[in-house]
Structures are given as structure tokens and as C-alpha cells.
Design a protein around this motif. Sequence first.
Motif, short mmCIF file in Angstrom:
data_model
loop_
_atom_site.label_atom_id
_atom_site.label_comp_id
_atom_site.label_asym_id
_atom_site.label_seq_id
_atom_site.Cartn_x
_atom_site.Cartn_y
_atom_site.Cartn_z
N ASN A 15 0.83 -1.20 0.00
CA ASN A 15 0.00 0.00 0.00
C ASN A 15 0.87 1.26 0.00
O ASN A 15 0.58 2.23 -0.71
CB ASN A 15 -0.96 0.01 1.19
CG ASN A 15 -2.06 -1.03 1.05
OD1 ASN A 15 -2.36 -1.46 -0.06
ND2 ASN A 15 -2.64 -1.43 2.18
N ALA A 16 1.92 1.25 0.82
CA ALA A 16 2.83 2.41 0.86
C ALA A 16 3.53 2.59 -0.49
O ALA A 16 3.70 3.72 -0.97
CB ALA A 16 3.85 2.23 1.97
N ASP A 18 2.35 1.67 -3.40
CA ASP A 18 1.34 2.16 -4.35
C ASP A 18 1.13 3.68 -4.18
O ASP A 18 1.03 4.41 -5.16
CB ASP A 18 0.04 1.41 -4.14
CG ASP A 18 -0.96 1.67 -5.25
OD1 ASP A 18 -0.53 1.76 -6.42
OD2 ASP A 18 -2.16 1.79 -4.94
N GLU A 19 1.07 4.14 -2.94
CA GLU A 19 0.93 5.59 -2.69
C GLU A 19 2.15 6.35 -3.19
O GLU A 19 2.03 7.43 -3.76
CB GLU A 19 0.73 5.84 -1.20
CG GLU A 19 -0.62 5.38 -0.69
CD GLU A 19 -0.76 5.57 0.81
OE1 GLU A 19 0.08 6.29 1.40
OE2 GLU A 19 -1.72 5.02 1.38
N LEU A 20 3.33 5.77 -3.00
CA LEU A 20 4.55 6.42 -3.47
C LEU A 20 4.55 6.51 -5.01
O LEU A 20 4.94 7.54 -5.57
CB LEU A 20 5.78 5.64 -2.99
CG LEU A 20 7.14 6.23 -3.33
CD1 LEU A 20 7.31 7.59 -2.66
CD2 LEU A 20 8.25 5.29 -2.91
N ARG A 21 4.11 5.47 -5.67
CA ARG A 21 4.02 5.50 -7.14
C ARG A 21 3.06 6.59 -7.61
O ARG A 21 3.35 7.30 -8.58
CB ARG A 21 3.56 4.14 -7.67
CG ARG A 21 4.62 3.10 -7.65
CD ARG A 21 4.11 1.82 -8.28
NE ARG A 21 5.11 0.78 -8.14
CZ ARG A 21 4.85 -0.49 -7.92
NH1 ARG A 21 3.60 -0.89 -7.80
NH2 ARG A 21 5.82 -1.37 -7.81
N LYS A 22 1.92 6.72 -6.95
CA LYS A 22 0.96 7.76 -7.32
C LYS A 22 1.58 9.15 -7.15
O LYS A 22 1.37 10.03 -7.98
CB LYS A 22 -0.31 7.64 -6.48
CG LYS A 22 -1.17 6.46 -6.87
CD LYS A 22 -2.41 6.38 -5.99
CE LYS A 22 -3.23 5.15 -6.32
NZ LYS A 22 -4.41 5.04 -5.43
N MET A 23 2.31 9.35 -6.06
CA MET A 23 2.96 10.64 -5.83
C MET A 23 4.00 10.94 -6.92
O MET A 23 4.11 12.06 -7.40
CB MET A 23 3.61 10.68 -4.44
CG MET A 23 2.63 10.78 -3.31
SD MET A 23 3.37 10.68 -1.66
CE MET A 23 4.83 11.63 -1.80
#
Length: 143
Positions: A15-16, A18-23
Motif C-alpha cells: 500500500n505504501a 502504491d501511494e509512493l508511485r501515485k505521488m
Amino acid sequence: MNLSKAQKDRIMQWNALDELRKMVVQHKEIIQHQHAKWHDKYIKERKFKSGDWALLYDSRYKDTMGKLHTRWLGPYEIVEVFQNGAVRLETIDPVRFKLLVNGHRLRLYHKPATKEDFLQQFDNQVQTIAPTASTRGLLGPEC
């Protein structure tokens, strides 16, 4: 669903990640937009019309340094201007040769005036700057 602590940690890391990729994707889009805005700021919009004359940039001499080398070919007459920036040129020689080039490689060429047109324009300019009675005193007694 019974998950062990290691499996829960693995899910949290995914999850972390995935959030980093979105950022990162958002940051990349912002940077690309800024680069495009900066690039577009320095592009000159050139407007050519059919019948104008233009000089064509000769890219073979872009690396040669020398003040006696000309980097412009022509003049050519503009026959047609396309929406995508391409321009159809034609030589002004008796043997007409057509070519299609990118509009960014062109520079507007001002047609030379005929001798009669030049003399008429020169006479008009001389008449407009001839000294009048009010300026004769300012220019000196010889005027």
C-alpha cells in the motif's frame, strides 16, 4: 481470514509503495507541464502568407563557425501554408522547383524594391524632412 504479522506488514508495504508511485506520477506530470510551459514560452509564432518570400535555413552549416558562411538559402516564394506548420515553397528562378519544409526553418524575406520605387520613396522622405521656417533658425545660418 487469519493473517500473520509478516503478511500484514507485506500488505502495508504494498500500500505504501502504491501511494509512493501515485505521488511520483503526479510529480512527473507537474514537471512535464512546467517544462512544456517553459518551452512554449520561447517559441515564436511565424505567420506566412502565400506570395511572401522566405529564406530557408541550411542546416548543413550549423556547426561551422565563420562569419563569411551564409546559413540561408533562397529566396523562395511561399505557395501554400498548412495547418501543421509545414510550408510549400517554390523557387523564383525560371525553372520552378517545389519543396515542402517546416515553417520553423524559414525567415521572412523582404522583396527588394525596384529602382523607381526606391527613388519615389526616397523623394517622399526628403520632402517630409525638409527644413521649415521654424526649424531654420535652430539649424544655423547656412540653412
